[in-house]
Design a protein around this motif. Sequence first.
Motif, mmCIF file in Angstrom:
data_model
loop_
_atom_site.group_PDB
_atom_site.id
_atom_site.type_symbol
_atom_site.label_atom_id
_atom_site.label_comp_id
_atom_site.label_asym_id
_atom_site.label_seq_id
_atom_site.Cartn_x
_atom_site.Cartn_y
_atom_site.Cartn_z
ATOM 1 N N MET A 82 -102.926 32.038 -29.184
ATOM 2 C CA MET A 82 -104.417 31.294 -29.368
ATOM 3 C C MET A 82 -104.279 30.750 -30.957
ATOM 4 O O MET A 82 -103.981 31.372 -31.816
ATOM 5 C CB MET A 82 -105.479 32.619 -29.750
ATOM 6 C CG MET A 82 -105.599 33.219 -28.185
ATOM 7 S SD MET A 82 -106.849 34.429 -28.084
ATOM 8 C CE MET A 82 -106.125 35.677 -29.225
ATOM 9 N N ASN A 83 -104.294 29.478 -30.922
ATOM 10 C CA ASN A 83 -104.307 28.523 -32.263
ATOM 11 C C ASN A 83 -105.679 28.382 -32.521
ATOM 12 O O ASN A 83 -106.735 28.141 -31.717
ATOM 13 C CB ASN A 83 -103.421 27.543 -32.053
ATOM 14 C CG ASN A 83 -102.041 27.875 -31.775
ATOM 15 O OD1 ASN A 83 -101.558 29.146 -32.138
ATOM 16 N ND2 ASN A 83 -101.324 27.274 -30.957
ATOM 17 N N SER A 84 -105.960 27.746 -33.761
ATOM 18 C CA SER A 84 -107.157 27.009 -34.385
ATOM 19 C C SER A 84 -108.224 28.005 -34.092
ATOM 20 O O SER A 84 -109.404 27.464 -33.587
ATOM 21 C CB SER A 84 -107.195 25.964 -33.692
ATOM 22 O OG SER A 84 -106.147 24.950 -34.129
ATOM 23 N N LEU A 85 -107.999 29.447 -34.323
ATOM 24 C CA LEU A 85 -109.313 30.259 -33.832
ATOM 25 C C LEU A 85 -110.642 29.935 -34.578
ATOM 26 O O LEU A 85 -110.585 29.589 -35.747
ATOM 27 C CB LEU A 85 -108.780 31.702 -33.887
ATOM 28 C CG LEU A 85 -107.800 32.252 -32.957
ATOM 29 C CD1 LEU A 85 -106.891 33.500 -33.388
ATOM 30 C CD2 LEU A 85 -108.401 32.640 -31.714
ATOM 31 N N LYS A 86 -111.602 30.169 -34.023
ATOM 32 C CA LYS A 86 -112.947 30.198 -34.529
ATOM 33 C C LYS A 86 -113.735 31.431 -34.378
ATOM 34 O O LYS A 86 -113.623 32.175 -33.719
ATOM 35 C CB LYS A 86 -113.899 28.970 -33.554
ATOM 36 C CG LYS A 86 -113.061 27.748 -33.464
ATOM 37 C CD LYS A 86 -113.815 26.910 -32.556
ATOM 38 C CE LYS A 86 -113.203 25.531 -32.182
ATOM 39 N NZ LYS A 86 -113.953 24.531 -31.226
ATOM 40 N N PRO A 87 -114.659 31.630 -35.364
ATOM 41 C CA PRO A 87 -115.514 32.707 -35.246
ATOM 42 C C PRO A 87 -116.202 33.150 -34.081
ATOM 43 O O PRO A 87 -116.110 34.242 -33.603
ATOM 44 C CB PRO A 87 -116.519 32.479 -36.273
ATOM 45 C CG PRO A 87 -115.808 31.553 -37.338
ATOM 46 C CD PRO A 87 -114.984 30.546 -36.523
ATOM 47 N N GLU A 88 -116.200 31.945 -33.130
ATOM 48 C CA GLU A 88 -116.919 32.108 -31.799
ATOM 49 C C GLU A 88 -115.981 32.731 -30.924
ATOM 50 O O GLU A 88 -116.306 33.061 -29.475
ATOM 51 C CB GLU A 88 -117.735 30.785 -31.294
ATOM 52 C CG GLU A 88 -116.906 29.686 -31.266
ATOM 53 C CD GLU A 88 -117.149 28.872 -32.616
ATOM 54 O OE1 GLU A 88 -117.137 29.420 -33.668
ATOM 55 O OE2 GLU A 88 -117.291 27.682 -32.470
ATOM 56 N N ASP A 89 -114.504 32.897 -31.138
ATOM 57 C CA ASP A 89 -113.580 33.476 -30.254
ATOM 58 C C ASP A 89 -113.803 34.902 -30.261
ATOM 59 O O ASP A 89 -112.764 35.473 -29.599
ATOM 60 C CB ASP A 89 -112.370 32.828 -30.698
ATOM 61 C CG ASP A 89 -112.367 31.357 -30.460
ATOM 62 O OD1 ASP A 89 -111.372 30.818 -31.237
ATOM 63 O OD2 ASP A 89 -112.723 30.720 -29.185
ATOM 64 N N THR A 90 -114.411 35.518 -31.278
ATOM 65 C CA THR A 90 -114.395 36.912 -31.568
ATOM 66 C C THR A 90 -115.077 37.490 -30.316
ATOM 67 O O THR A 90 -116.022 37.201 -29.861
ATOM 68 C CB THR A 90 -115.141 37.349 -32.700
ATOM 69 O OG1 THR A 90 -114.595 36.740 -34.044
ATOM 70 C CG2 THR A 90 -115.597 38.839 -32.788
ATOM 71 N N ALA A 91 -114.304 38.486 -29.650
ATOM 72 C CA ALA A 91 -114.371 39.259 -28.682
ATOM 73 C C ALA A 91 -113.465 40.153 -28.116
ATOM 74 O O ALA A 91 -112.431 40.248 -28.725
ATOM 75 C CB ALA A 91 -114.445 38.155 -27.458
ATOM 76 N N VAL A 92 -113.863 41.018 -27.165
ATOM 77 C CA VAL A 92 -112.713 41.829 -26.437
ATOM 78 C C VAL A 92 -112.050 41.089 -25.263
ATOM 79 O O VAL A 92 -112.770 40.524 -24.708
ATOM 80 C CB VAL A 92 -113.298 43.094 -26.141
ATOM 81 C CG1 VAL A 92 -112.082 44.122 -25.279
ATOM 82 C CG2 VAL A 92 -113.887 44.012 -27.141
ATOM 83 N N TYR A 93 -110.772 40.748 -25.575
ATOM 84 C CA TYR A 93 -109.997 40.186 -24.558
ATOM 85 C C TYR A 93 -109.353 40.950 -23.466
ATOM 86 O O TYR A 93 -108.697 42.006 -23.795
ATOM 87 C CB TYR A 93 -108.737 39.471 -25.002
ATOM 88 C CG TYR A 93 -109.447 38.161 -25.730
ATOM 89 C CD1 TYR A 93 -110.318 38.071 -27.165
ATOM 90 C CD2 TYR A 93 -109.427 36.989 -25.497
ATOM 91 C CE1 TYR A 93 -110.655 37.144 -27.552
ATOM 92 C CE2 TYR A 93 -109.829 35.740 -26.207
ATOM 93 C CZ TYR A 93 -110.676 36.128 -27.222
ATOM 94 O OH TYR A 93 -111.160 34.705 -27.712
#
Length: 121
Positions: A82-93
């Motif tokens: 995961m590159n160029s992560l954004k705050p909206e990528d915050t989650a349980v994966y």
Amino acid sequence: VQLQASGGGLVQAGGSLRLSCAASGRTFSNYHMGWFRQAPGKEREFVAAVGRSGGNAYYADSVKGRFTISRGVAKNTVYLQMNSLKPEDTAVYYCVAGTSIVVVTSTPTDWGQGTLVTVSS
């Protein structure tokens, strides 16, 4: 059957993380594998999937161009770069598996325990 995910953590926006998932208890080289995620207060959503051979990859529009899914040589391991992560990528994966691409991208039959990714702004 176990799917063990790891690699989550806290990262700043724009940063990178690599998630790993190791499968055991079944011949997972026969299965398609992938990742779902669930953000706080939201439903689980498909992120990415990879075919049995590792040659075909599928992505949600929200991560296309930023995330890369791949399988290990032994085919029972799957990675999510995961590159160029954004705050909206915050989650349980969650690491997932299924007997077809349709299954693994919509209603996976096997789920791991999840690993938390937090992206700070």
